[in-house]
Design an enzyme around this catalytic site. Structure first.
Site, PDB file in Angstrom:
ATOM      1  N   PRO A 186       0.893  -1.022  -0.091  1.00 57.85           N
ATOM      2  CA  PRO A 186      -0.010   0.034   0.133  1.00 57.85           C
ATOM      3  C   PRO A 186       0.778   1.291  -0.163  1.00 57.85           C
ATOM      4  O   PRO A 186       1.947   1.050   0.450  1.00 57.85           O
ATOM      5  CB  PRO A 186      -0.696  -0.262   1.269  1.00 57.85           C
ATOM      6  CG  PRO A 186      -0.659  -1.574   1.770  1.00 57.85           C
ATOM      7  CD  PRO A 186       0.619  -2.261   1.228  1.00 57.85           C
ATOM      8  N   ASP A 235     -21.467   6.832   8.388  1.00 52.88           N
ATOM      9  CA  ASP A 235     -21.873   5.480   9.033  1.00 52.88           C
ATOM     10  C   ASP A 235     -22.358   4.606   8.184  1.00 52.88           C
ATOM     11  O   ASP A 235     -22.048   3.488   7.983  1.00 52.88           O
ATOM     12  CB  ASP A 235     -22.454   5.640  10.432  1.00 52.88           C
ATOM     13  CG  ASP A 235     -22.118   6.549  11.455  1.00 52.88           C
ATOM     14  OD1 ASP A 235     -20.614   6.619  11.418  1.00 52.88           O
ATOM     15  OD2 ASP A 235     -22.972   7.098  12.122  1.00 52.88           O
ATOM     16  N   HIS A 275     -25.751  10.687  19.038  1.00 53.10           N
ATOM     17  CA  HIS A 275     -25.401   9.765  18.231  1.00 53.10           C
ATOM     18  C   HIS A 275     -23.967   9.247  18.704  1.00 53.10           C
ATOM     19  O   HIS A 275     -23.985   8.104  18.599  1.00 53.10           O
ATOM     20  CB  HIS A 275     -25.370  10.908  16.783  1.00 53.10           C
ATOM     21  CG  HIS A 275     -24.663  10.114  15.913  1.00 53.10           C
ATOM     22  ND1 HIS A 275     -25.282   9.656  14.515  1.00 53.10           N
ATOM     23  CD2 HIS A 275     -23.253   9.532  15.678  1.00 53.10           C
ATOM     24  CE1 HIS A 275     -24.556   9.293  13.744  1.00 53.10           C
ATOM     25  NE2 HIS A 275     -23.280   8.845  14.266  1.00 53.10           N
ATOM     26  N   GLU A 276     -23.294  10.034  19.092  1.00 58.26           N
ATOM     27  CA  GLU A 276     -21.744   9.556  19.629  1.00 58.26           C
ATOM     28  C   GLU A 276     -21.973   8.623  20.792  1.00 58.26           C
ATOM     29  O   GLU A 276     -21.382   7.628  20.870  1.00 58.26           O
ATOM     30  CB  GLU A 276     -20.707  10.530  19.696  1.00 58.26           C
ATOM     31  CG  GLU A 276     -20.379  11.472  18.448  1.00 58.26           C
ATOM     32  CD  GLU A 276     -19.934  10.597  17.329  1.00 58.26           C
ATOM     33  OE1 GLU A 276     -19.331   9.306  17.705  1.00 58.26           O
ATOM     34  OE2 GLU A 276     -20.134  10.907  16.222  1.00 58.26           O
ATOM     35  N   LYS A 305       8.161   1.965  -0.050  1.00 55.72           N
ATOM     36  CA  LYS A 305       8.613   1.604  -1.305  1.00 55.72           C
ATOM     37  C   LYS A 305       9.745   2.415  -1.876  1.00 55.72           C
ATOM     38  O   LYS A 305      10.722   2.105  -2.307  1.00 55.72           O
ATOM     39  CB  LYS A 305       7.321   1.164  -2.256  1.00 55.72           C
ATOM     40  CG  LYS A 305       6.644   0.238  -1.730  1.00 55.72           C
ATOM     41  CD  LYS A 305       5.381  -0.027  -2.764  1.00 55.72           C
ATOM     42  CE  LYS A 305       4.551   1.055  -2.925  1.00 55.72           C
ATOM     43  NZ  LYS A 305       3.664   1.550  -2.033  1.00 55.72           N
TER      44      LYS A 305
HETATM   45  P1  ADP Z   1       5.574   4.564  -1.006  1.00 57.92           P
HETATM   46  O1  ADP Z   1       6.422   4.779  -1.889  1.00 57.92           O
HETATM   47  O2  ADP Z   1       5.455   2.864  -0.634  1.00 57.92           O
HETATM   48  O3  ADP Z   1       4.325   5.269  -1.209  1.00 57.92           O
HETATM   49  P2  ADP Z   1       7.412   6.225   0.549  1.00 57.92           P
HETATM   50  O4  ADP Z   1       8.500   5.374   0.443  1.00 57.92           O
HETATM   51  O5  ADP Z   1       7.109   7.536  -0.310  1.00 57.92           O
HETATM   52  O6  ADP Z   1       6.136   5.134   0.516  1.00 57.92           O
HETATM   53  O7  ADP Z   1       7.416   6.591   1.957  1.00 57.92           O
HETATM   54  C1  ADP Z   1       6.929   7.911   2.368  1.00 57.92           C
HETATM   55  C2  ADP Z   1       7.671   8.213   3.645  1.00 57.92           C
HETATM   56  O8  ADP Z   1       7.245   7.565   4.785  1.00 57.92           O
HETATM   57  C3  ADP Z   1       8.961   7.877   3.652  1.00 57.92           C
HETATM   58  O9  ADP Z   1       9.855   9.094   3.111  1.00 57.92           O
HETATM   59  C4  ADP Z   1       9.563   7.705   5.145  1.00 57.92           C
HETATM   60  O10 ADP Z   1       9.628   9.159   5.777  1.00 57.92           O
HETATM   61  C5  ADP Z   1       8.187   7.228   5.862  1.00 57.92           C
HETATM   62  N1  ADP Z   1       8.593   5.846   5.874  1.00 57.92           N
HETATM   63  C6  ADP Z   1       7.854   4.832   5.195  1.00 57.92           C
HETATM   64  N2  ADP Z   1       8.255   3.466   5.681  1.00 57.92           N
HETATM   65  C7  ADP Z   1       9.201   3.661   6.506  1.00 57.92           C
HETATM   66  C8  ADP Z   1       9.838   2.980   7.243  1.00 57.92           C
HETATM   67  N3  ADP Z   1      10.011   1.401   7.061  1.00 57.92           N
HETATM   68  N4  ADP Z   1      10.890   3.205   7.888  1.00 57.92           N
HETATM   69  C9  ADP Z   1      11.154   4.633   8.079  1.00 57.92           C
HETATM   70  N5  ADP Z   1      10.214   5.595   7.312  1.00 57.92           N
HETATM   71  C10 ADP Z   1       9.138   5.170   6.599  1.00 57.92           C
HETATM   72 ZN    ZN Z   2     -21.830   7.872  13.637  1.00 64.40          ZN
END
Ligand code: ADP
Ligand code: ZN
Length: 645
Positions: A238, A535, A460-461, A243
């Site tokens: 996700p 909801d 509601h809450e 990544k």
């Molecule tokens: P994706 O490419 O999967 O959408 P990113 O690599 O752009 O995600 O992640 C965005 C930011 O989230 C990174 O720049 C970092 O700051 C943080 N992040 C995500 N995963 C990690 C991790 N495992 N450790 C440290 N920072 C993380």
């Molecule tokens: Zn609600």
């Protein structure tokens, strides 16, 4: 290697460009000289001069009527030695001039031939001039017609090349650079290198990726034994799971250049741009080997080909994908270019992309679990000035379902909140605020709510909270608030446990809790409101998932119409009959009714508690766990086995 001879880059073309200019200049001069030479050896004349000075002197060998409009005059070789012909006796290069020696224009061929007849009236037959007719293209205009566009082309080309050379490495804003890839190149020293210690968690993925780093650092070690190093690595997970970070860490660890771009940058409004961008990207990468190409969101170009609904055929995307496949096949396995690509849906990718020799290595990055979140918090808490009692473990427990990017966001947001409050250190409260914000959008304290509305929201809450409290399979409640955030008017915080699977009872009870807001409104005010929209949307979706995908109803037992390929969505088509559709609708309705009845029953049974909680909410806006316990009593013991609903 197939791609031995690659397109020369514009900046390398600078040198040959100059010599090409010279070549054209020389060519042009030669042509001019030739033209001048031929002009020199044929002289312009006219009828009377021709008649008196040449024809009547018996000097003319023949005349050639060209294109019915011009007469070319050939003088007898013997007569050329005469004084009057000395200008034209010799050709350009000093040889004897074979003619034509003179030329003049005529108005009409008939008139000319009659004149010629009359002029030769007294001639002996052997002195009569031969008359030829010929059709000739005016070579000068012809050449002009050829040369002119050519010259224009050359000028245009030189201009374009110049522009391209100027924009190389620049912003790429010039219209001539649309075929260039927009990949951003990070080289050593460009950025503070990201290494594996910046990536928290993902130990398995890291060990797997470590091998790639080892190759980039020391390719001979592997190729020595004939090993084939993977060309393509697919990072699946996700968004926000790191990544990009992981790919950068590989480049950082190996100390190689890193080209980064997003799949959507290949496909733009210009047709054919995608393919040429892919080509350009690989050209650039080839010059920097070893290096890493990182393509984010590869699914934008890598979707299954041909099977998408035919009304949205995207040739551009397809040709881009084909080019990418061709490039990946084109370079030898051990050239040192490694393509890493990221996607959050590996299942919709074209199988051709996943074949051996392409993206055959897959590394899965899931949302982090609690321990991993703790590690990620540690990484991002590092640079912050913190109050002493900040506990990464506790923060991790508060943030289930958060991605790495969300966590990075929380840390930054907490720092911002603390800075706004002019604190010296970031305190735990700031982190709470930050988590709240990320979870439910920005606090909107300025939103104006009438007292009547506030009362409805409180009930509601309170309804959500009470029903959640009374049901055993629902995550423990931590806090209820009626401070509006984002688009929701109130919210309840639960402390979710980590679930890999959810049972039918859990799902059913969640449904009850989702419906509890509306049920409370209807019970107390005999009237329902639009406040339950969010909801109801979630509840309806979940109900359909339970019935149609998880096979959780009596009449649709164990049937799943879940479609992991996303194909049916694209075809706007349901994988089941009208009858089944009706059945699904009926089952969902039944499920909803059961859940709503159960919820209403709970609310009725504990009506006084509901009122108390709602009143307290009205008063304090936020009710925390201990106060909840005071009003609602101790929570039923979760460990007791649940009865069937
Ligand atoms: P994706 O490419 O999967 O959408 P990113 O690599 O752009 O995600 O992640 C965005 C930011 O989230 C990174 O720049 C970092 O700051 C943080 N992040 C995500 N995963 C990690 C991790 N495992 N450790 C440290 N920072 C993380
Ligand atoms: Zn609600």
């Amino acid at each position: 290697m197939k791609k031995e001879k690659r397109k020369i880059r514009p900046d390398q073309q600078e040198k040959p460009l100059v010599s090409m200019r010279w070549l054209y200049l020389i060519l042009f001069l030669l042509l001019a000289l030739f033209w001048w030479g031929t002009r020199q050896s044929t002289k312009e004349t006219n009828w009377s001069e021709f008649n008196e000075k040449m024809l009547q002197q018996r000097d003319v060998l023949k005349v050639d009527i060209v294109n019915n409009e011009e007469v070319w005059v050939y003088i007898k070789p013997a007569s050329l030695s005469k004084e009057m012909y000395k200008d034209i006796a010799k050709g350009v290069f000093g040889s004897a001039n074979a003619g034509p020696h003179y030329h003049f224009r005529i108005g009409s061929v008939e008139v000319f031939t009659q004149q010629l007849e009359a002029a030769q009236a007294g001639f002996a037959p052997e002195d009569k001039v031969a008359v030829e007719y010929s059709k000739r293209d005016n070579w000068w205009t012809t050449i002009l017609a050829w040369i002119f566009p050519l010259i224009l082309l050359v000028i245009f080309w030189v201009f374009v090349m110049g522009r391209m050379a100027n924009t190389m490495g620049g912003t790429g804003s010039s219209i001539y650079s649309f075929g260039k890839s927009k990949a951003v190149l990070f080289e050593k020293g460009d950025i503070s290198p990201i290494t594996f210690k910046d990536v928290a968690g993902y130990e398995e993925a890291k060990t797997e990726i470590m091998e790639i780093v080892a190759f980039l650092k020391n390719p001979q070690f592997f190729t020595r034994l004939g090993a084939r190093i993977p060309k393509g690595i697919l990072l699946v997970g996700p968004s926000g799971t790191g990544k990009t970070l992981m790919a950068k860490a590989v480049a950082g660890e190996a100390g190689v250049p890193f080209f980064s771009l997003s799949g959507s940058e290949f496909v733009e409004m210009f047709v054919g741009v995608g393919a040429s961008r892919v080509r350009d990207l690989f050209d650039r990468a080839m010059e920097k080997t070893p290096c890493i190409i990182f393509i984010d969101e590869i699914d934008t170009i890598g979707r299954v080909r041909g099977k998408a609904a035919s009304y949205q055929v995207n040739d551009e995307r397809e040709s881009t994908l084909n080019q990418l496949l061709a490039e990946m096949d084109g370079f030898a396995p051990n050239t040192g270019v490694i393509v890493m690509a990221a996607t959050n849906r590996a299942d919709i990718l074209d199988p051709a992309l996943l074949r051996p020799g392409r993206f055959d290595r897959h590394i899965y990055l899931e949302l982090p679990n609690k321990a991993e979140r703790e590690a990620i918090f540690r990484v991002h808490l590092q640079p912050l000035t913190l109050d002493v009692n900040i506990d990464a473990g506790f923060l991790a427990a508060q943030t289930p379902g958060f991605s790495g990017a969300d966590i990075a966001n929380v840390c930054n947001e907490a720092a911002l909140i603390a800075a706004r409050a002019k604190k010296d250190k970031i305190e735990m409260a700031d982190f709470y605020g930050a988590v709240d914000r990320i979870v439910a959008g920005l606090e909107k304290k300025t939103k104006i709510i009438t007292p009547k509305e506030k009362k409805v929201i409180s009930y509601h809450e309170a309804g959500h909270a009470l029903v959640g409290w009374m049901l055993e399979h629902v995550d423990p409640l931590v806090k209820v608030s009626i401070i509006p955030r984002g688009k929701s008017l109130g919210s309840a915080w639960y402390l979710p446990e980590e679930h890999q699977i959810l049972t039918k009872s859990q799902l059913f009870e969640r449904l009850c809790v989702m419906l509890a807001g509306r049920a409370a409104e209807s019970l107390v005010f005999n009237e329902v409101s639009s406040g339950a929209l969010d909801d109801l949307e979630k509840a309806t979706k979940q109900a359909y998932v339970m019935i149609a995908e998880l096979g959780m109803s009596e009449r649709m037992k164990n049937l799943s119409f879940y479609d992991s390929t996303g194909m049916h969505d694209a075809m706007l088509q349901k994988p089941y009959s009208e009858e089944t559709a009706r059945l699904i609708d009926e089952e969902v309705r039944k499920l909803f009714d059961t859940a709503f009845d159960k919820t209403t029953a709970i609310l009725k049974e504990h009506r006084s508690k509901l009122e108390n909680l709602a009143e307290l909410l009205l008063q304090k806006e936020v009710v925390e766990k201990d106060e909840l316990e005071k009003i609602l009593g101790k929570r039923p013991d979760v460990s007791v086995a649940a009865g069937e609903n």
